[in-house]
Design an enzyme around this catalytic site. Sequence first.
Site, PDB file in Angstrom:
ATOM      1  N   PHE A 138       0.818  -1.074   0.067  1.00  0.00           N
ATOM      2  CA  PHE A 138      -0.161  -0.005  -0.026  1.00  0.00           C
ATOM      3  C   PHE A 138       0.861   1.133  -0.092  1.00  0.00           C
ATOM      4  O   PHE A 138       1.591   1.262   0.745  1.00  0.00           O
ATOM      5  CB  PHE A 138      -0.874  -0.058   1.329  1.00  0.00           C
ATOM      6  N   ASP A 223       9.250   2.629   1.766  1.00  0.00           N
ATOM      7  CA  ASP A 223       8.009   3.376   2.236  1.00  0.00           C
ATOM      8  C   ASP A 223       7.970   2.939   3.608  1.00  0.00           C
ATOM      9  O   ASP A 223       7.548   2.279   3.988  1.00  0.00           O
ATOM     10  CB  ASP A 223       6.891   2.833   1.232  1.00  0.00           C
ATOM     11  N   LYS A 252       2.869   9.406   8.221  1.00  0.00           N
ATOM     12  CA  LYS A 252       1.847   9.468   9.338  1.00  0.00           C
ATOM     13  C   LYS A 252       2.339  10.085  10.809  1.00  0.00           C
ATOM     14  O   LYS A 252       2.165  10.939  11.365  1.00  0.00           O
ATOM     15  CB  LYS A 252       1.632   8.027   9.481  1.00  0.00           C
TER      16      LYS A 252
HETATM   17  C1  LIG Z   1      -0.922   5.591   5.130  1.00  0.00           C
HETATM   18  C2  LIG Z   1       0.181   4.989   4.028  1.00  0.00           C
HETATM   19  C3  LIG Z   1       0.341   5.741   2.840  1.00  0.00           C
HETATM   20  C4  LIG Z   1      -0.538   6.926   2.259  1.00  0.00           C
HETATM   21  O1  LIG Z   1      -0.206   7.917   3.274  1.00  0.00           O
HETATM   22  P1  LIG Z   1      -1.401   9.294   3.088  1.00  0.00           P
HETATM   23  O2  LIG Z   1      -0.777  10.292   4.168  1.00  0.00           O
HETATM   24  O3  LIG Z   1      -2.896   8.606   3.314  1.00  0.00           O
HETATM   25  O4  LIG Z   1      -1.488   9.632   1.737  1.00  0.00           O
HETATM   26  C5  LIG Z   1       1.371   5.180   2.192  1.00  0.00           C
HETATM   27  N1  LIG Z   1       2.404   4.069   2.332  1.00  0.00           N
HETATM   28  C6  LIG Z   1       2.100   3.623   3.617  1.00  0.00           C
HETATM   29  C7  LIG Z   1       3.099   2.365   3.925  1.00  0.00           C
HETATM   30  C8  LIG Z   1       0.969   3.693   4.227  1.00  0.00           C
HETATM   31  O5  LIG Z   1       0.856   3.032   5.593  1.00  0.00           O
END
Ligand SMILES: *Cc1c(COP(=O)(O)O)cnc(C)c1O
Length: 391
Positions: A138, A223, A252
């Site tokens: 994701f 990520d 986050k």
């Molecule tokens: C939450 C998340 C995203 C997206 O972040 P947003 O601030 O909602 O755009 C991308 N990568 C990972 C691994 C995430 O957990």
Amino acid sequence: MTNEYYQNLDKQYIANTYKRQNVVLTRGSGSTGFDAEGKKYIDFTSGIGVNSLGFCNENWVSAVTAQISTIQHTSNIFVSVPDTVLAEKLCKAAGYSKVFFANSGAEANEGAVKIARKYGADNKGKECVNIITMQNSFHGRTIAALEATGQDVFHKNFYPFTGGFRYVPMNDKEALEAAFDETVCAVMIELVQGEGGVIAADKDYVRFLADFCRDHEILLIVDEVQTGIGRTGTLLTSRQFGIAPDITTLAKGLGGGLPIGAVLMNEKTEGVLSYGDHGSTFGGNPVSCAGGVAVLTELLDCGLLEEVSPKAEYIREKLLEIPQIKELSGLGLMIGITLADGYTASDIAAKCAENGLLILTAKTKLRMLPPLNITKEEIDKGLEILAKTLE
Ligand SMILES: *Cc1c(COP(=O)(O)O)cnc(C)c1O
């Protein structure tokens, strides 16, 4: 006003993109929140890993309010104070040479994709633009981050995409080798897939991947939007895997509750983008960055980071004492909970909320992402509610 009043407004006026729990949160302190009618909840969600210091941490509130009453926004055509201070602190602690500030995880990943494509084109020619990502990953909801996300459920209905992504199963070395050719400029991975079900990558695979990227002169992008900022016990999770990615993305937990994203770059990637190649009106916003400085100060200078692993061990031990819990996954305070047969995670999460505990789900698992500074009392109270609910 009652909870119902706000729930009705929500239903009437806010787009139906979120499946909400039956909870209206109006205020909070530490890892305890309250609804509009004063009902109390223990928070094992931290706003999905965002409120690293819980609700309204005193030092964080003073830093943010001091900043907002000093200067709230400047535009990136001027130098400002909080983003430079945060940049130095973050780069030094994370072992990177430069950072680009965005406003979210998806945007941070968009930045990483742009760097990877330009790096590929600069070094290997204009065909070298493909990025390998993992199935079940994701990476966010904007079009390119969505395409990077290796899950069809998120893709359907939103074609056409930009192209340039290939998906491989995580932990499969042969699949990675088979997906590679001279048009690949980077590999992007979450070391613990969050939304995909709290699944950690194998250490051995991650080391192989890092060597593979180095040997083929392509970029490794990690990520850490969910795993970063102390969530798993180290500032960056990549350090626990013994790797130093060319790009790390964060979001986050970085702002402690304010919108911010970051793209960390090393010596290899810091010079790829030049003037005019990328930008963001709100990126590096002084208030968000002041929040980020407060989060890093608590984590790195006040000993919070050292508390994460022992706290996680304590919670994991206690969770395994609950008979209806079959298995745990994830790393540190990013915890996936597999329930015994016959229990549905989303039903249990809803019942927990009724009983005063906020908890997340990921696929078929329950998921915990508590504030990093959750107290032992709050942990015990929350686990007691979870155990009683499962009973
Ligand atoms: C939450 C998340 C995203 C997206 O972040 P947003 O601030 O909602 O755009 C991308 N990568 C990972 C691994 C995430 O957990």
